[in-house]
Design a protein around this motif. Structure first.
Motif, PDB file in Angstrom:
ATOM      1  N   GLU A  89       0.851  -1.192   0.000  1.00 47.95           N
ATOM      2  CA  GLU A  89       0.000   0.000   0.000  1.00 47.95           C
ATOM      3  C   GLU A  89       0.885   1.240   0.000  1.00 47.95           C
ATOM      4  OE1 GLU A  89      -3.481   2.352   0.177  1.00 47.95           O
ATOM      5  OE2 GLU A  89      -3.262   0.202  -0.182  1.00 47.95           O
ATOM      6  N   LYS A  90       0.639   2.127  -0.966  1.00 49.63           N
ATOM      7  CA  LYS A  90       1.459   3.343  -1.074  1.00 49.63           C
ATOM      8  C   LYS A  90       1.014   4.350  -0.012  1.00 49.63           C
ATOM      9  CE  LYS A  90       3.295   1.449  -4.669  1.00 49.63           C
ATOM     10  NZ  LYS A  90       2.540   0.185  -4.624  1.00 49.63           N
ATOM     11  N   GLU A  91       1.976   4.718   0.845  1.00 49.26           N
ATOM     12  CA  GLU A  91       1.680   5.648   1.931  1.00 49.26           C
ATOM     13  C   GLU A  91       2.693   6.775   1.945  1.00 49.26           C
ATOM     14  OE1 GLU A  91       1.750   3.115   5.354  1.00 49.26           O
ATOM     15  OE2 GLU A  91      -0.366   2.597   5.163  1.00 49.26           O
ATOM     16  N   GLY A  92       2.292   7.912   2.506  1.00 45.53           N
ATOM     17  CA  GLY A  92       3.209   9.036   2.571  1.00 45.53           C
ATOM     18  C   GLY A  92       2.797  10.043   3.624  1.00 45.53           C
ATOM     19  N   VAL A  93       3.736  10.901   3.961  1.00 51.11           N
ATOM     20  CA  VAL A  93       3.490  11.979   4.927  1.00 51.11           C
ATOM     21  C   VAL A  93       4.127  13.248   4.358  1.00 51.11           C
ATOM     22  CG1 VAL A  93       3.995  12.850   7.248  1.00 51.11           C
ATOM     23  CG2 VAL A  93       3.412  10.430   6.917  1.00 51.11           C
ATOM     24  N   PRO A  94       3.398  14.362   4.348  1.00 47.96           N
ATOM     25  CA  PRO A  94       3.996  15.602   3.840  1.00 47.96           C
ATOM     26  C   PRO A  94       5.087  16.116   4.773  1.00 47.96           C
ATOM     27  CG  PRO A  94       1.840  16.035   4.790  1.00 47.96           C
ATOM     28  CD  PRO A  94       2.000  14.542   4.776  1.00 47.96           C
ATOM     29  N   THR A  95       6.122  16.675   4.200  1.00 49.85           N
ATOM     30  CA  THR A  95       7.249  17.170   5.006  1.00 49.85           C
ATOM     31  C   THR A  95       7.058  18.616   5.433  1.00 49.85           C
ATOM     32  OG1 THR A  95       8.457  17.954   3.063  1.00 49.85           O
ATOM     33  CG2 THR A  95       8.825  15.658   3.751  1.00 49.85           C
ATOM     34  N   GLY A  96       6.168  19.319   4.753  1.00 47.11           N
ATOM     35  CA  GLY A  96       6.040  20.752   5.005  1.00 47.11           C
ATOM     36  C   GLY A  96       7.090  21.563   4.258  1.00 47.11           C
ATOM     37  N   LEU A  97       7.911  20.882   3.484  1.00 35.34           N
ATOM     38  CA  LEU A  97       8.944  21.533   2.687  1.00 35.34           C
ATOM     39  C   LEU A  97       8.487  21.661   1.238  1.00 35.34           C
ATOM     40  CD1 LEU A  97      12.091  19.592   3.993  1.00 35.34           C
ATOM     41  CD2 LEU A  97      11.160  21.761   4.846  1.00 35.34           C
ATOM     42  N   PHE A  98       9.023  22.666   0.542  1.00 37.42           N
ATOM     43  CA  PHE A  98       8.676  22.890  -0.856  1.00 37.42           C
ATOM     44  C   PHE A  98       9.941  23.096  -1.688  1.00 37.42           C
ATOM     45  CE2 PHE A  98       4.888  23.824   1.459  1.00 37.42           C
ATOM     46  CZ  PHE A  98       3.833  23.507   0.624  1.00 37.42           C
ATOM     47  N   VAL A  99       9.891  22.600  -2.930  1.00 40.22           N
ATOM     48  CA  VAL A  99      10.970  22.834  -3.892  1.00 40.22           C
ATOM     49  C   VAL A  99      10.383  23.578  -5.084  1.00 40.22           C
ATOM     50  CG1 VAL A  99      12.357  20.849  -3.203  1.00 40.22           C
ATOM     51  CG2 VAL A  99      10.554  20.542  -4.917  1.00 40.22           C
ATOM     52  N   THR A 100      11.247  24.147  -5.892  1.00 40.53           N
ATOM     53  CA  THR A 100      10.795  24.992  -6.996  1.00 40.53           C
ATOM     54  C   THR A 100      10.853  24.245  -8.326  1.00 40.53           C
ATOM     55  OG1 THR A 100      11.621  26.951  -5.846  1.00 40.53           O
ATOM     56  CG2 THR A 100      11.182  27.176  -8.212  1.00 40.53           C
ATOM     57  N   HIS A 101       9.727  24.299  -9.052  1.00 39.67           N
ATOM     58  CA  HIS A 101       9.652  23.666 -10.370  1.00 39.67           C
ATOM     59  C   HIS A 101      10.626  24.382 -11.305  1.00 39.67           C
ATOM     60  CE1 HIS A 101       8.077  22.236 -14.197  1.00 39.67           C
ATOM     61  NE2 HIS A 101       7.271  21.405 -13.552  1.00 39.67           N
TER      62      HIS A 101
END
Length: 449
Positions: free
Chosen positions: A310-322
């Protein structure tokens, strides 16, 4: 001629004759064998202490081959020896409070005494044991030569660690997240070790598969998939995320590799492995994320396991730029991303990758269509096979790239990323360099004593 056949007497008499005449001793340039040399070596047994029917079967088959070839005029060498190093010997020695050498050599004598009455045509004068310094010195010599040529090298990498056997495991030795021998929950650890650079020969290995005449198509396909050639683009998402020392994490660039750069305008999230430096920074003040990372580290380690998990994840609160739009893209930690594959980070394009689609639906992440196929309608209600099409698709909702087919879009995106100095076309391989620093004590000392 005897009236009654006595196999024990006949066998003893025959073996005494073979022994007295050195019947199976191989001599160079023996005039009795005009057809030249033939090397018939069976896989050397592990000296566990007891023969079993598998040993008898395998060595009987080779014995029949060797005898037939001798009768046909070949000078056959059929040696015997002992594949004597390994963790089982070390564990057994610990259990019986003996040195591994004492335990191993005692087993060799025991198994040899069981094997000799079988009357197999071994040349015992060439007997070897891989734990003998006179044998493994050549292992060391070969290793040092490979070290000189850059074929062997040392690096630090995430590995599968068995906390009970206290050793590194190959992916294939991890079953449902546990060590195949001990049953312990496998941990992921970053430790230094020696590796063979087999990826240097990936292209040669792949092309050589076509020369394997007589091999089943299924096996050749498995080999191609194992080598796993992928052509695409490696590029960076920039960021200003810093570690505890105040330095930019990975110089402010999070690299990913993709075989679908034509869908780059559809990126709505990125996912990194639990061991990725960005995940480490984010977990410092996030207990939920820290717990999830530890859970990931204790999970399965093979692609096959991750494919069914099962694919699971948690957001880090970090952002990167496209790199092309300048938009901020959220970074997640995903349990399906492996640090040992690529750069340990992937771009998420839910509209055109089935795994990303399910992940986005589960966590409410935006799904942006950037590829279309004539006559097909896109909806986020359910995944459709054509969403991942590369043959008939054209780009949409992609600004300057609109209307391009797959190849044209890949070329255009790669060119723009290269112009910005953040990406380039690249070929990657599923094949990984071979880790060889796996024994604890009872193994060939590498590189040298």
């Amino acid at each position: 001629m005897q009236e009654k056949y006595s196999p024990a007497e006949v066998e003893q008499s025959a073996q005494q004759h073979w022994s007295a005449s050195n019947a199976f001793k191989t001599v160079e340039n023996d005039p009795r064998f005009p057809k030249g040399k033939y090397y018939a070596c069976s896989m050397l047994p592990y000296p566990s202490g007891k023969l079993h029917m598998g040993h008898v079967r395998n060595y009987t088959i080779n014995d029949m081959l060797a005898r037939q070839l001798r009768m046909k005029g070949y000078n056959v060498l059929m040696p015997m020896g002992w594949d004597a190093f390994g963790l089982p010997a070390e564990n057994a020695a610990i259990a019986y409070k003996k040195s591994p050498a004492e335990w191993t050599y005692a087993n060799i004598e025991d198994m040899k005494s069981q094997m000799q009455p079988l009357g197999l045509a071994f040349d015992w004068s060439r007997e070897v044991a891989t734990c003998d310094p006179e044998y493994y010195r050549w292992n060391q010599w070969l290793f040092l030569k490979m070290l000189e040529k850059g074929i062997a090298y040392k690096k630090t990498q995430i590995v599968n660690w068995d906390p009970i056997d206290q050793t590194v495991l190959a992916n294939e030795q991890v079953i449902d997240g546990r060590g195949w021998r001990s049953g312990a929950i496998v941990e992921k650890r970053e430790i230094p070790g020696y590796y063979f650079g087999i990826t240097q020969y990936a292209e040669e290995l792949l092309s050589s598969i076509d020369q394997l005449d007589g091999w089943p198509d299924q096996v050749r396909t498995m080999q191609r998939n194992w080598i796993g050639k992928s052509e695409g683009v490696r590029f960076a998402f920039s960021h200003d995320i810093k570690d505890e020392s105040g330095a930019l994490v990975q110089d402010g660039k999070m690299y990913v590799f993709t075989t679908r750069p034509d869908t780059i305008m559809g990126v709505t999230f990125c996912a990194v492995a639990a061991e990725h430096p960005l995940a480490t920074v984010a977990a410092k003040n996030n207990t939920k994320l820290a717990a999830f990372i530890e859970e990931c580290k204790a999970g399965g380690t093979t692609e096959a396991e991750l494919a069914t998990k099962e694919k699971e994840g948690v957001p880090t609160g970090l952002f990167v730029t496209h790199p092309l739009t300048g938009e901020q893209v959220e970074v997640w930690v995903g349990n399906y991303v492996l640090m040992t594959y690529g750069d340990g980070a992937v771009m998420g394009v839910p509209a055109h990758d089935e795994r990303d689609f399910a992940f986005a639906k589960k966590y409410g992440i935006a799904i942006k269509q950037v590829v279309a196929v004539e006559g097909e309608s896109f909806t986020t209600d359910a995944w459709a096979e054509w969403y991942g099409d590369k043959q008939k698709c054209v780009t949409v909702n992609s600004g300057k790239y609109d209307g391009l087919n797959y190849k044209a879009a890949v070329d255009a995106v790669a060119a723009d990323l290269a112009a910005k100095g953040v990406g380039e076309k690249k070929t990657t391989w599923r094949l990984r360099d071979w880790g060889i620093s796996r024994q604890r004590y009872w193994g060939t000392p590498i590189p040298i004593i």
